[in-house]
Design a protein around this motif. Structure first.
Motif, mmCIF file in Angstrom:
data_model
loop_
_atom_site.group_PDB
_atom_site.id
_atom_site.type_symbol
_atom_site.label_atom_id
_atom_site.label_comp_id
_atom_site.label_asym_id
_atom_site.label_seq_id
_atom_site.Cartn_x
_atom_site.Cartn_y
_atom_site.Cartn_z
ATOM 1 N N HIS A 163 -4.781 0.696 -11.918
ATOM 2 C CA HIS A 163 -4.828 -0.094 -10.739
ATOM 3 C C HIS A 163 -4.848 0.377 -9.384
ATOM 4 O O HIS A 163 -4.885 -0.295 -8.414
ATOM 5 C CB HIS A 163 -3.706 -1.206 -10.899
ATOM 6 C CG HIS A 163 -3.779 -2.291 -12.037
ATOM 7 N ND1 HIS A 163 -4.453 -3.449 -11.883
ATOM 8 C CD2 HIS A 163 -3.447 -2.055 -13.424
ATOM 9 C CE1 HIS A 163 -4.425 -3.841 -13.054
ATOM 10 N NE2 HIS A 163 -3.806 -3.230 -14.013
ATOM 11 N N GLY A 164 -4.943 1.811 -9.365
ATOM 12 C CA GLY A 164 -4.843 2.610 -8.225
ATOM 13 C C GLY A 164 -3.509 2.252 -7.358
ATOM 14 O O GLY A 164 -3.687 1.980 -6.045
ATOM 15 N N LEU A 165 -2.500 2.308 -8.050
ATOM 16 C CA LEU A 165 -1.334 2.097 -7.224
ATOM 17 C C LEU A 165 -0.485 3.192 -6.803
ATOM 18 O O LEU A 165 -0.844 4.419 -7.271
ATOM 19 C CB LEU A 165 -0.217 0.964 -8.232
ATOM 20 C CG LEU A 165 -0.850 -0.143 -8.592
ATOM 21 C CD1 LEU A 165 0.408 -0.681 -9.753
ATOM 22 C CD2 LEU A 165 -0.889 -1.283 -7.460
ATOM 23 N N ASN A 166 0.061 3.162 -5.776
ATOM 24 C CA ASN A 166 1.084 4.284 -5.220
ATOM 25 C C ASN A 166 2.305 4.607 -6.245
ATOM 26 O O ASN A 166 2.785 3.882 -6.851
ATOM 27 C CB ASN A 166 1.551 3.919 -3.710
ATOM 28 C CG ASN A 166 2.216 5.112 -2.946
ATOM 29 O OD1 ASN A 166 1.763 5.892 -3.433
ATOM 30 N ND2 ASN A 166 2.721 4.795 -1.916
ATOM 31 N N GLN A 170 0.848 -1.238 0.220
ATOM 32 C CA GLN A 170 0.057 -0.015 0.164
ATOM 33 C C GLN A 170 0.864 1.228 0.081
ATOM 34 O O GLN A 170 0.363 2.298 -0.474
ATOM 35 C CB GLN A 170 -0.777 0.082 1.438
ATOM 36 C CG GLN A 170 -1.869 -1.101 1.345
ATOM 37 C CD GLN A 170 -2.618 -1.471 0.133
ATOM 38 O OE1 GLN A 170 -3.041 -0.637 -0.575
ATOM 39 N NE2 GLN A 170 -2.830 -2.737 -0.444
ATOM 40 N N LYS A 171 2.045 1.329 0.512
ATOM 41 C CA LYS A 171 2.867 2.390 0.748
ATOM 42 C C LYS A 171 4.151 2.575 -0.136
ATOM 43 O O LYS A 171 4.732 3.583 -0.560
ATOM 44 C CB LYS A 171 3.448 2.303 2.170
ATOM 45 C CG LYS A 171 2.395 2.576 3.039
ATOM 46 C CD LYS A 171 3.063 2.650 4.512
ATOM 47 C CE LYS A 171 1.695 2.747 5.533
ATOM 48 N NZ LYS A 171 2.248 2.612 7.015
ATOM 49 N N ILE A 172 4.525 1.527 -0.919
ATOM 50 C CA ILE A 172 5.730 1.338 -1.760
ATOM 51 C C ILE A 172 5.252 2.327 -2.906
ATOM 52 O O ILE A 172 4.155 2.026 -3.550
ATOM 53 C CB ILE A 172 6.562 0.232 -2.171
ATOM 54 C CG1 ILE A 172 5.424 -0.837 -3.008
ATOM 55 C CG2 ILE A 172 6.835 -0.535 -0.718
ATOM 56 C CD1 ILE A 172 6.174 -1.679 -3.458
ATOM 57 N N ASN A 173 6.452 2.705 -3.696
ATOM 58 C CA ASN A 173 6.226 3.251 -5.027
ATOM 59 C C ASN A 173 6.222 2.195 -6.037
ATOM 60 O O ASN A 173 7.387 1.591 -6.205
ATOM 61 C CB ASN A 173 7.340 4.518 -5.179
ATOM 62 C CG ASN A 173 7.114 5.100 -6.719
ATOM 63 O OD1 ASN A 173 6.558 4.658 -7.680
ATOM 64 N ND2 ASN A 173 7.922 5.942 -6.836
ATOM 65 N N HIS A 174 5.191 1.788 -6.778
ATOM 66 C CA HIS A 174 5.090 0.936 -7.625
ATOM 67 C C HIS A 174 5.911 1.155 -9.017
ATOM 68 O O HIS A 174 6.033 0.404 -10.092
ATOM 69 C CB HIS A 174 3.700 0.258 -8.159
ATOM 70 C CG HIS A 174 3.160 -0.178 -6.938
ATOM 71 N ND1 HIS A 174 2.751 0.153 -5.673
ATOM 72 C CD2 HIS A 174 2.936 -1.613 -6.828
ATOM 73 C CE1 HIS A 174 2.336 -0.773 -4.961
ATOM 74 N NE2 HIS A 174 2.542 -1.891 -5.479
ATOM 75 N N LEU A 175 6.052 2.492 -9.406
ATOM 76 C CA LEU A 175 6.824 2.879 -10.755
ATOM 77 C C LEU A 175 7.912 2.290 -10.931
ATOM 78 O O LEU A 175 8.890 2.224 -10.049
ATOM 79 C CB LEU A 175 6.911 4.559 -10.764
ATOM 80 C CG LEU A 175 5.423 5.012 -10.952
ATOM 81 C CD1 LEU A 175 6.005 6.539 -10.928
ATOM 82 C CD2 LEU A 175 4.583 4.841 -11.897
ATOM 83 N N GLY A 176 8.090 1.550 -12.130
ATOM 84 C CA GLY A 176 9.111 0.821 -12.469
ATOM 85 C C GLY A 176 9.515 -0.634 -11.862
ATOM 86 O O GLY A 176 10.221 -1.412 -12.701
#
Length: 159
Positions: A154-157, A107-113
């Motif tokens: 996907h509603g990702l952080n 829920q908290k990590i940056n998913h980019l990349g």
């Protein structure tokens, strides 16, 4: 609309010509007149059309596509939440790069990349059963790096 196969074929040829600024009748899949690039782009257009309109496919795209087209299909499936293996809609994002195993909070990590793929419940369970690398090798997948479009879908952080 007339559902005669020849009429449908001509309709998609005309769509391809229109979107690629070709003259009417210029596009062909024949070996004598067409090119491999045209054929690949045409197939990608058909796959996009099927995904957008939630049309079931009689073949699994991964069995028919080359590596470059597989990557495009993987990306499309992530955006549309469609299983990259079987094409079922309502698939979930499956992380290729592990996020929770090393204490990371999804829920908290940056998913980019980070790499991910879109899998239905059945294929997601198979992936966990045989392991990520065996699964990726079996289906010739690489995973797609999550970009802003995928993260939003996907509603990702992203921070």
């Amino acid at each position: 609309m007339d559902r005669n196969p020849e009429t449908v074929k001509q309709h998609f040829y005309a769509m391809y010509e229109y979107y690629n600024s070709l003259d009417f009748g210029e596009f062909s899949l024949s070996a004598a007149k067409g090119t491999k690039t045209d054929t690949n782009q045409f197939i990608n257009m058909l796959l996009d059309y099927a995904a957008i309109h939630d049309i079931s496919l009689s073949v699994k795209p991964l069995n028919e596509l080359g590596p470059q087209e597989i990557a495009r299909w993987e990306y499309r499936c992530l955006l549309d939440k469609r299983c990259v293996i079987c094409g079922k809609s309502h698939a979930d994002l499956a992380h290729v790069d592990s996020v929770g195993a090393n204490g990371g909070n999804r829920q908290k990590i940056n998913h980019l990349g980070l790499r991910a793929m879109s899998l239905c419940r059945e294929h997601h369970q198979e992936q966990h059963k045989i392991g990520i690398q065996s699964f990726m090798n079996k289906y010739h997948l690489n995973g797609i790096k999550i970009d802003e479009k995928i993260a939003l879908a996907h509603g990702l952080n992203m921070r």
